[in-house]
Write an enzyme that holds these catalytic residues in place. Sequence first.
Site, PDB file in Angstrom:
ATOM      1  N   ASP A  37       0.835  -1.204   0.000  1.00  0.00           N
ATOM      2  CA  ASP A  37       0.000   0.000   0.000  1.00  0.00           C
ATOM      3  C   ASP A  37       0.869   1.253   0.000  1.00  0.00           C
ATOM      4  OD1 ASP A  37      -2.957   0.963   0.394  1.00  0.00           O
ATOM      5  OD2 ASP A  37      -1.741   2.187   1.743  1.00  0.00           O
ATOM      6  N   THR A  42     -10.461  -2.779  -8.794  1.00  0.00           N
ATOM      7  CA  THR A  42     -10.417  -1.339  -9.084  1.00  0.00           C
ATOM      8  C   THR A  42     -11.206  -1.050 -10.364  1.00  0.00           C
ATOM      9  OG1 THR A  42      -8.217  -1.330  -8.128  1.00  0.00           O
ATOM     10  CG2 THR A  42      -8.832   0.601  -9.430  1.00  0.00           C
ATOM     11  N   ASN A  63     -18.296  -4.924 -10.384  1.00  0.00           N
ATOM     12  CA  ASN A  63     -19.226  -5.159  -9.267  1.00  0.00           C
ATOM     13  C   ASN A  63     -19.082  -6.618  -8.835  1.00  0.00           C
ATOM     14  OD1 ASN A  63     -21.438  -5.699  -7.615  1.00  0.00           O
ATOM     15  ND2 ASN A  63     -22.624  -4.047  -8.540  1.00  0.00           N
ATOM     16  N   HIS A 111     -30.662   5.349  -2.752  1.00  0.00           N
ATOM     17  CA  HIS A 111     -29.314   5.371  -2.192  1.00  0.00           C
ATOM     18  C   HIS A 111     -29.216   6.478  -1.137  1.00  0.00           C
ATOM     19  CE1 HIS A 111     -27.977   2.917  -5.664  1.00  0.00           C
ATOM     20  NE2 HIS A 111     -26.993   2.555  -4.857  1.00  0.00           N
ATOM     21  N   LYS A 128     -24.159   9.612  -2.193  1.00  0.00           N
ATOM     22  CA  LYS A 128     -23.835   9.048  -3.509  1.00  0.00           C
ATOM     23  C   LYS A 128     -23.683  10.153  -4.532  1.00  0.00           C
ATOM     24  CE  LYS A 128     -25.097   5.488  -6.827  1.00  0.00           C
ATOM     25  NZ  LYS A 128     -23.703   5.099  -7.030  1.00  0.00           N
ATOM     26  N   GLY A 153     -24.982   3.376 -11.684  1.00  0.00           N
ATOM     27  CA  GLY A 153     -24.489   2.552 -12.808  1.00  0.00           C
ATOM     28  C   GLY A 153     -25.294   1.269 -12.916  1.00  0.00           C
TER      29      GLY A 153
HETATM   30  N1  LIG Z   1     -15.299  -4.307  -8.078  1.00  0.00           N
HETATM   31  C1  LIG Z   1     -16.067  -3.970  -7.038  1.00  0.00           C
HETATM   32  O1  LIG Z   1     -17.041  -4.667  -6.689  1.00  0.00           O
HETATM   33  C2  LIG Z   1     -15.712  -2.730  -6.251  1.00  0.00           C
HETATM   34  C3  LIG Z   1     -16.343  -2.472  -5.023  1.00  0.00           C
HETATM   35  C4  LIG Z   1     -15.931  -1.346  -4.283  1.00  0.00           C
HETATM   36  C5  LIG Z   1     -14.929  -0.517  -4.783  1.00  0.00           C
HETATM   37  N2  LIG Z   1     -14.354  -0.797  -5.995  1.00  0.00           N
HETATM   38  C6  LIG Z   1     -13.242   0.010  -6.539  1.00  0.00           C
HETATM   39  O2  LIG Z   1     -12.052  -0.345  -5.846  1.00  0.00           O
HETATM   40  C7  LIG Z   1     -11.139   0.751  -5.857  1.00  0.00           C
HETATM   41  C8  LIG Z   1     -10.616   1.013  -4.445  1.00  0.00           C
HETATM   42  O3  LIG Z   1     -11.675   1.378  -3.613  1.00  0.00           O
HETATM   43  P1  LIG Z   1     -11.418   1.707  -2.058  1.00  0.00           P
HETATM   44  O4  LIG Z   1     -12.739   2.193  -1.560  1.00  0.00           O
HETATM   45  O5  LIG Z   1     -10.756   0.580  -1.350  1.00  0.00           O
HETATM   46  O6  LIG Z   1     -10.363   2.936  -2.197  1.00  0.00           O
HETATM   47  P2  LIG Z   1      -9.384   3.545  -1.087  1.00  0.00           P
HETATM   48  O7  LIG Z   1     -10.001   3.424   0.270  1.00  0.00           O
HETATM   49  O8  LIG Z   1      -8.959   4.884  -1.590  1.00  0.00           O
HETATM   50  O9  LIG Z   1      -8.113   2.553  -1.092  1.00  0.00           O
HETATM   51  C9  LIG Z   1      -7.161   2.466  -2.124  1.00  0.00           C
HETATM   52  C10 LIG Z   1      -5.788   2.267  -1.474  1.00  0.00           C
HETATM   53  O10 LIG Z   1      -4.862   1.845  -2.487  1.00  0.00           O
HETATM   54  C11 LIG Z   1      -3.685   2.612  -2.345  1.00  0.00           C
HETATM   55  N3  LIG Z   1      -2.922   2.651  -3.593  1.00  0.00           N
HETATM   56  C12 LIG Z   1      -3.061   3.472  -4.669  1.00  0.00           C
HETATM   57  N4  LIG Z   1      -2.179   3.139  -5.634  1.00  0.00           N
HETATM   58  C13 LIG Z   1      -1.489   2.076  -5.179  1.00  0.00           C
HETATM   59  C14 LIG Z   1      -0.461   1.242  -5.716  1.00  0.00           C
HETATM   60  N5  LIG Z   1       0.071   1.471  -6.920  1.00  0.00           N
HETATM   61  N6  LIG Z   1       0.014   0.213  -4.984  1.00  0.00           N
HETATM   62  C15 LIG Z   1      -0.486  -0.016  -3.753  1.00  0.00           C
HETATM   63  N7  LIG Z   1      -1.450   0.731  -3.172  1.00  0.00           N
HETATM   64  C16 LIG Z   1      -1.956   1.753  -3.881  1.00  0.00           C
HETATM   65  C17 LIG Z   1      -4.189   3.965  -1.904  1.00  0.00           C
HETATM   66  O11 LIG Z   1      -3.131   4.729  -1.391  1.00  0.00           O
HETATM   67  P3  LIG Z   1      -2.995   6.306  -1.750  1.00  0.00           P
HETATM   68  O12 LIG Z   1      -3.886   6.983  -0.757  1.00  0.00           O
HETATM   69  O13 LIG Z   1      -1.529   6.567  -1.566  1.00  0.00           O
HETATM   70  O14 LIG Z   1      -3.447   6.511  -3.178  1.00  0.00           O
HETATM   71  C18 LIG Z   1      -5.236   3.549  -0.869  1.00  0.00           C
HETATM   72  O15 LIG Z   1      -4.649   3.257   0.390  1.00  0.00           O
HETATM   73  C19 LIG Z   1     -11.917   1.915  -6.508  1.00  0.00           C
HETATM   74  O16 LIG Z   1     -11.550   1.969  -7.884  1.00  0.00           O
HETATM   75  C20 LIG Z   1     -13.369   1.500  -6.354  1.00  0.00           C
HETATM   76  O17 LIG Z   1     -14.207   2.056  -7.373  1.00  0.00           O
HETATM   77  C21 LIG Z   1     -14.736  -1.884  -6.725  1.00  0.00           C
END
Ligand SMILES: NC(=O)c1ccc[n+]([C@@H]2O[C@H](COP(=O)([O-])OP(=O)(O)OC[C@H]3O[C@@H](n4cnc5c(N)ncnc54)[C@H](OP(=O)(O)O)[C@@H]3O)[C@@H](O)[C@H]2O)c1
Length: 248
Positions: free
Chosen positions: A32, A80, A106, A139, A143, A149
Amino acid sequence: MTKVALIGYGKMGRMVHSLAEQYHCRISAIIDTASNAYPHQITAESIGDTEVCIDFTHPTAVIDNLTKIAALNRAVVIGTTGWLDRIDEVREIITRHDGALLWGANFSIGMNLFSRIVTAAAEAFDRFDDYDVFGYELHHRHKADSPSGTAIELSRILLEKIQRKTQAQYDRSEKKIQPEELHFASIRAGSIPGTHTVGFDSEADSIELIHRVRSRSCFAAGALQAARWLADRKGIYSFQDMIKEILC
Ligand SMILES: NC(=O)c1ccc[n+]([C@@H]2O[C@H](COP(=O)([O-])OP(=O)(O)OC[C@H]3O[C@@H](n4cnc5c(N)ncnc54)[C@H](OP(=O)(O)O)[C@@H]3O)[C@@H](O)[C@H]2O)c1
């Protein structure tokens, strides 16, 4: 136990960690960039004996991350969102390394199954003109987007399967709804958890299908199930591919 590295330890990474054991996974590494408690770089040393990496980081980090993971001959689950315009590049990288990738916007198993139920219902109601079709979603007030979406995706399914509906109506309207319009409304208030309803309504009766999120843990659970599914595979898969295979 599948050995899983968490790439990104924000809201989703932490949620995945808390559920890992329940889904027969062991967290073998955490990478991280936001914390000095963990390595910032993906290297052979930092991921150790990891079999599958789960990436919940940032759209700008995804390509670099998966390139490093594929070069280290590990599988990768990408949760992501926001990088799909680069899918061709991603395919090329994974193919070149003979790697394994699963991605999905999702990871909620429930929502993916709900979409299939809505598809089947729409196919059935397409044959019975007495039934009108509608949708609405609720929601919390934080939001950022409206309609969701998921509402857009559910509308796409309904328009594809129900021939008498040709366009979605999400906005305020100054006229009566037209027979060919599909009304899909949005409400934002308080702390309401994400809720999507699709309904079929006739003079005689009414049927409603509802999906209600209870916690973000549904996304983390899906990511862990995806990691286990991908562990001994090669190739490129979407989350829907996994669901399809499990159901067949
Ligand atoms: N597929 C699904 O079902 C689903 C569900 C929920 C969320 N998501 C997606 O998942 C992503 C993350 O969501 P989140 O809520 O967990 O975000 P978040 O709380 O911002 O967590 C992301 C973490 O990753 C770190 N990071 C960024 N670049 C990195 C790298 N190259 N290597 C290692 N760590 C890194 C960030 O650090 P920094 O602060 O330094 O940037 C932060 O600590 C978003 O794109 C969101 O849309 C997808």
